[in-house]
Write a protein that holds these residues in place. Structure first.
Motif, short mmCIF file in Angstrom:
data_model
loop_
_atom_site.label_atom_id
_atom_site.label_comp_id
_atom_site.label_asym_id
_atom_site.label_seq_id
_atom_site.Cartn_x
_atom_site.Cartn_y
_atom_site.Cartn_z
N UNK A 289 23.98 20.35 -16.59
CA UNK A 289 22.73 20.20 -17.34
C UNK A 289 21.99 21.52 -17.49
N UNK A 290 22.53 22.60 -16.87
CA UNK A 290 21.99 23.93 -17.12
C UNK A 290 21.38 24.65 -15.94
N UNK A 291 21.26 24.01 -14.79
CA UNK A 291 20.58 24.65 -13.66
C UNK A 291 21.49 25.62 -12.94
N UNK A 292 20.91 26.73 -12.45
CA UNK A 292 21.65 27.68 -11.64
C UNK A 292 21.16 27.66 -10.20
N UNK B 230 13.64 29.33 -5.08
CA UNK B 230 12.62 28.45 -4.54
C UNK B 230 12.89 26.99 -4.78
N UNK B 231 14.14 26.63 -5.00
CA UNK B 231 14.47 25.24 -5.28
C UNK B 231 15.02 24.54 -4.04
N UNK B 232 14.86 23.24 -4.02
CA UNK B 232 15.38 22.44 -2.91
C UNK B 232 16.28 21.34 -3.43
N UNK B 233 17.56 21.45 -3.17
CA UNK B 233 18.54 20.44 -3.59
C UNK B 233 19.14 19.80 -2.36
N UNK B 234 18.80 18.54 -2.14
CA UNK B 234 19.25 17.82 -0.95
C UNK B 234 19.98 16.56 -1.39
N UNK C 162 28.08 16.78 -6.35
CA UNK C 162 26.94 16.62 -7.26
C UNK C 162 26.61 17.94 -7.93
N UNK C 163 26.98 19.06 -7.29
CA UNK C 163 26.55 20.35 -7.82
C UNK C 163 27.12 20.65 -9.21
N UNK C 164 28.41 20.38 -9.48
CA UNK C 164 28.86 20.57 -10.86
C UNK C 164 28.10 19.69 -11.85
N UNK C 165 27.71 18.50 -11.41
CA UNK C 165 26.94 17.62 -12.29
C UNK C 165 25.57 18.20 -12.61
N UNK C 166 24.92 18.79 -11.60
CA UNK C 166 23.64 19.45 -11.83
C UNK C 166 23.82 20.62 -12.78
#
Length: 344
Positions: free
Chosen positions: A264-267, A271-275, A257-261
């Motif tokens: 869209x521009x996110x690095x 302080x982010x939570x990606x689960x 999923x990370x390449x998909x995120x």
């Protein structure tokens, strides 16, 4: 139903989508919402049913993955250890995890008289994002009946955008929320589905990329007053498939999923939570299995690349759907939060 990103002439990737272009294209998966949207109260609950039968007695092979762990999700430790899901999955705001946890336990106890009596306990899966920028999160407005309502409303057809848990979420400084997409893959002449559902609440507007176009830079210059925050939000991703997999294979898949995120521009800020939680409906693990040895089907590992690609594409499109399906709203301080569809 919502107009999705493809309805605006923007197609993501090259692989075909399912009939609904959503996670519920995986047979048996259903989604339901409870939406609270009145004044400063803009929050809700989204429930995902992995299959239509008793999920405790017939568990599904599952995996979890934490990209960045600034979050309060529950249940992922046991998923990591045991490789199964045994409850519906509940999405809500950060400060409502506790009420969702207790309510889901009570719901499962009503469905299963044996839990905590003649057999073990239960592993409730609750995931969250912080909707406090838009919603009066300190008000603790989510109540037990809202959790149950979302479960009972689960269906194949469901709304996306600022509904359910997505009601108060922001994504790239715009109105975010619930989004979903799916991809079809063929193995040995049989068609299978990979479906992704996201709860999007992350990103800075100047970083936003729409199908390869860094549109966020232009939007930021035009309406930069709406976003001066760093990329410190969160995203929850649920990946479902009917492809036969074991937990280790599923974990490899949901990491994609990370390449998909990123597309869209996110690095992924500090302080982010990606689960991510993923499950396969192909193999059911019986709680009261009588046999010592059981047989399950799994995919040939050398054929897994197609699933990786499908996951990346569906993730990117699900995020864009969460943006385009949302409507502009006003946050708890009276400031407008624009929808992407109002700016294209």
């Amino acid at each position: 139903m919502n107009r999705k990103i493809r309805d605006y002439g923007i197609s993501i990737g090259t692989m075909p989508t399912g009939s609904n272009n959503s996670i519920t294209d995986v047979k048996g998966v259903k989604v339901g919402h409870t939406t609270l949207d009145e004044g400063k109260i803009k929050t809700g609950v989204t429930a995902i049913l992995p299959h239509e039968d008793n999920i405790f007695k017939e568990k599904l092979v599952a995996a979890s993955h934490v990209i960045n762990g600034f979050g309060k999700s529950t249940g992922i430790i046991q998923i990591e250890e045991m490789g199964t899901v045994e409850t519906p999955i509940i999405l809500t705001n950060t400060l409502s995890v506790g009420i969702a946890y207790e309510t889901l336990i009570k719901y499962m106890l009503r469905q299963n008289k044996d839990i905590g009596d003649t057999t073990g306990t239960i592993n409730p899966i609750i995931c969250e994002c912080n909707d406090g920028r838009i919603n009066d999160i300190r008000g603790l407005h989510i109540k037990p009946e809202h959790i149950v309502e979302a479960i009972e409303k689960c269906n194949i057809d469901f709304d996306e955008g600022n509904v359910g848990a997505g009601t108060g979420m922001m994504c790239y400084g715009l109105k975010g929320g619930i989004g979903s997409s799916s991809r079809i893959i063929e193995f040995d002449g049989i068609k299978y589905t990979v479906g992704v559902l996201v709860l999007s609440n992350f990103g800075s507007l100047e970083d936003f990329v729409l199908n390869g176009n860094p549109i966020g830079q232009r939007l930021f210059k035009e309406i930069q007053d709406i976003n001066t925050i760093e990329d410190k939000g969160s995203i929850i991703l649920i990946v479902a498939t009917d492809i036969p997999l074991e937990s280790r294979q599923l974990k490899r898949i949901i990491k994609r999923v990370y390449p998909g995120i990123s597309r869209t521009g996110s690095y992924t800020g500090n302080g982010s939570g990606e689960v991510v939680i993923g499950f396969s409906t192909a193999n059911r693990i019986k709680h009261y299995e009588r046999n010592d040895i059981i047989d399950i089907k799994i995919i040939n590992e050398n054929k897994i690349d197609k699933i990786f690609k499908a996951t990346v594409e569906a993730t990117e499109e699900a995020i864009l759907n969460s943006l385009i399906c949302s409507s502009s709203t006003v946050d708890r301080r009276g400031k407008i939060v624009y929808s992407l569809k109002d700016l294209l």
